[in-house]
Design a protein around this motif. Structure first.
Motif, PDB file in Angstrom:
ATOM      1  N   GLY A 318      -5.842   9.881  -3.404  1.00  0.00           N
ATOM      2  CA  GLY A 318      -5.655   8.308  -3.417  1.00  0.00           C
ATOM      3  C   GLY A 318      -6.809   7.673  -2.739  1.00  0.00           C
ATOM      4  N   ASP A 322      -9.062   4.693  -4.409  1.00  0.00           N
ATOM      5  CA  ASP A 322      -8.841   3.376  -3.648  1.00  0.00           C
ATOM      6  C   ASP A 322     -10.375   3.007  -3.000  1.00  0.00           C
ATOM      7  OD1 ASP A 322      -6.438   2.831  -4.288  1.00  0.00           O
ATOM      8  OD2 ASP A 322      -5.710   3.957  -2.235  1.00  0.00           O
ATOM      9  N   LEU A 391      -5.377   3.374   3.480  1.00  0.00           N
ATOM     10  CA  LEU A 391      -5.712   2.451   2.324  1.00  0.00           C
ATOM     11  C   LEU A 391      -4.326   2.181   1.449  1.00  0.00           C
ATOM     12  CD1 LEU A 391      -9.159   3.842   1.129  1.00  0.00           C
ATOM     13  CD2 LEU A 391      -8.560   1.786   2.171  1.00  0.00           C
ATOM     14  N   ALA A 392      -3.610   3.136   1.306  1.00  0.00           N
ATOM     15  CA  ALA A 392      -2.350   3.098   0.358  1.00  0.00           C
ATOM     16  C   ALA A 392      -1.462   2.024   1.195  1.00  0.00           C
ATOM     17  CB  ALA A 392      -1.700   4.391   0.148  1.00  0.00           C
ATOM     18  N   LEU A 395      -2.993  -1.596   0.539  1.00  0.00           N
ATOM     19  CA  LEU A 395      -3.109  -1.877  -0.819  1.00  0.00           C
ATOM     20  C   LEU A 395      -1.664  -2.021  -1.512  1.00  0.00           C
ATOM     21  CD1 LEU A 395      -6.172   0.060  -1.897  1.00  0.00           C
ATOM     22  CD2 LEU A 395      -6.145  -2.313  -1.533  1.00  0.00           C
ATOM     23  N   ARG A 396      -0.930  -0.919  -1.339  1.00  0.00           N
ATOM     24  CA  ARG A 396       0.529  -0.849  -2.013  1.00  0.00           C
ATOM     25  C   ARG A 396       1.832  -0.716  -1.285  1.00  0.00           C
ATOM     26  NH1 ARG A 396      -3.606   1.598  -4.272  1.00  0.00           N
ATOM     27  NH2 ARG A 396      -2.997   3.519  -3.281  1.00  0.00           N
ATOM     28  N   PRO A 401      -1.877   5.633  -5.595  1.00  0.00           N
ATOM     29  CA  PRO A 401      -2.301   4.524  -6.742  1.00  0.00           C
ATOM     30  C   PRO A 401      -2.031   5.187  -8.321  1.00  0.00           C
ATOM     31  CG  PRO A 401      -4.154   6.322  -5.834  1.00  0.00           C
ATOM     32  CD  PRO A 401      -3.053   6.288  -4.898  1.00  0.00           C
TER      33      PRO A 401
END
Length: 411
Positions: A318, A322, A391-392, A395-396, A401
């Motif tokens: 990921g 990302d 980052l995950a 972002l989410r 991702p």
């Protein structure tokens, strides 16, 4: 998938090739070169983004370990979740045993905990009875497995709760593991039945090799067959692959010999029956990383750490997606659910292995450290896994991702 063409000797040779990190690296690097040449159906590689990804990993590493005293990426980090030193607690419980017996117990714990460490899903969590803290994902699985071990779930001997043995593993069912992990309709644990099957198969594998695991079938028997003045990291992995490959639920095999975390990809080169197979051995390598410390705590240094590869799982993979190091040729691929055997997922994991090898020296340079001070095991911990998770989350809400349908034994 089964490959049966050729003799038994041909099959054994092919499997031997695939049970090495040399094969993992060589084949991953081939797929990366192929992707860079524009020949991948699935991914585009942006080399300019590698430096930015390395800077992010270095920043995350400095934040997590300001003194740059970075431990190995291993299951033992998850036993420290919430600021609780559960390893010290375990050592106190084992204080009356000699160093070898303590190492066996710690290897028992590491083996069973790592096998239970795959994606838990976004809706599951474990509330620790003693502290009241709630942990999710890998930390939750780690803390839950630690308490299950301490409570004797994996031991058939009530007088020796802090061990794992074949008889207890073969008797485990969904209800028992579900209770230990607080799984419920409103707290669903992805792949619960798959984890139970994995533990039962582990019990059978331990029973089948008494010359390694002893009459009780304890994972800690690995200490007795491997410990010397020192032990090489790749020797630990090869021993695990040779004795426990039948544990994995994947039905991939060559000539009836199970391959474990090894998947078909038509572009992968190789000699004989090994052609077309992309090996990873992610959980076996994660387990090897997690056995480094029990050996070292027992006074047995582990050499050759960088023979192991980076771990091809969704946090490291990921990170690369990302940060834009990898891009999907078709962005809509992120909207569907993939299986671990799909070519896209196999290739994503292979590119992750190869790119982590390229990322590691850039991270070392950014931190002013060399490979002796920061082996790949520490780059991962500092590091790539944590940066991928960060980052995950940004972002989410923590989700990877790509959506992967898993039985809880690969992702």
């Amino acid at each position: 998938m089964t490959i049966s063409t050729g003799t038994g000797t041909d099959s054994a040779v092919a499997v031997g090739i695939l049970r090495s990190t040399g094969a993992v690296r060589e084949r991953a690097e081939f797929l990366l070169c192929r992707a860079r040449a524009g020949e991948s159906r699935w991914f585009v590689v942006d080399d300019d983004a590698l430096a930015q990804a390395a800077d992010l990993v270095a920043d995350v590493t400095r934040t997590r370990y300001p003194d740059l005293a970075i431990p190995y990426h291993s299951r033992w980090r998850h036993f420290e979740a919430g600021g609780v030193d559960r390893t010290a607690d375990l050592r106190a419980r084992l204080a009356g045993l000699d160093a070898a017996a303590q190492a066996r117990a710690m290897i028992d714990l590491a083996v069973v905990s790592v096998l239970l460490d795959a994606g838990a899903g976004p809706d599951w969590g474990y509330t620790e009875p003693i502290t009241g803290q709630r942990f999710t994902r890998s930390e939750g699985l780690g803390v839950a497995s630690w308490h299950a071990f301490a409570d004797g779930l994996f031991s058939s001997d009530p007088a020796q709760p802090w061990q794992v043995d074949a008889a207890a593993l073969r008797a485990i069912d969904d209800a028992a593991l579900g209770r230990a992990f607080q799984a419920a309709p409103d707290n669903p644990l992805v792949g619960l039945s798959g984890r139970v099957q994995l533990l039962r198969r582990l019990g059978a594998a331990l029973d089948d090799r008494p010359e390694v695991f002893g009459p009780q079938g304890r994972p800690g028997g690995l200490f007795d067959v491997l410990a010397g003045p020192e032990v090489h990291a790749h020797d630990i992995l090869v021993r695990l692959l040779g004795t426990l490959s039948g544990v994995w639920l994947a039905d991939n095999d060559i000539g009836g010999i199970p391959l474990g975390d090894c998947w078909p990809h038509p572009a992968v080169p190789g000699p004989g029956l090994s052609r077309g197979w992309m090996p990873f051995h992610k959980l076996s390598q994660w387990l090897t990383y997690s056995l480094l410390e029990p050996f070292e705590w027992a006074g047995v240094p582990v050499t050759g750490l960088d023979a192991l590869t980076g771990l091809p799982e969704y946090r490291n993979g990921g990170l690369l997606l990302d940060t834009g190091v990898l891009r999907l040729r078709d962005p809509s691929a992120a909207d569907r659910t993939w299986s671990v055997a799909d070519e896209l997922v196999v290739e994503w994991r292979a590119l992750t292995v190869a790119l982590l090898d390229e990322l590691a020296p850039l991270v070392r340079t950014a931190l002013g450290l060399d490979s002796a001070a920061l082996p790949l095991a520490c780059v991962l911990e500092g590091g790539t896994w944590a940066a991928g998770r960060t980052l995950a989350q940004q972002l989410r809400a923590g989700n990877p991702p790509l959506s992967i349908s898993s039985d809880g034994t690969v992702f």
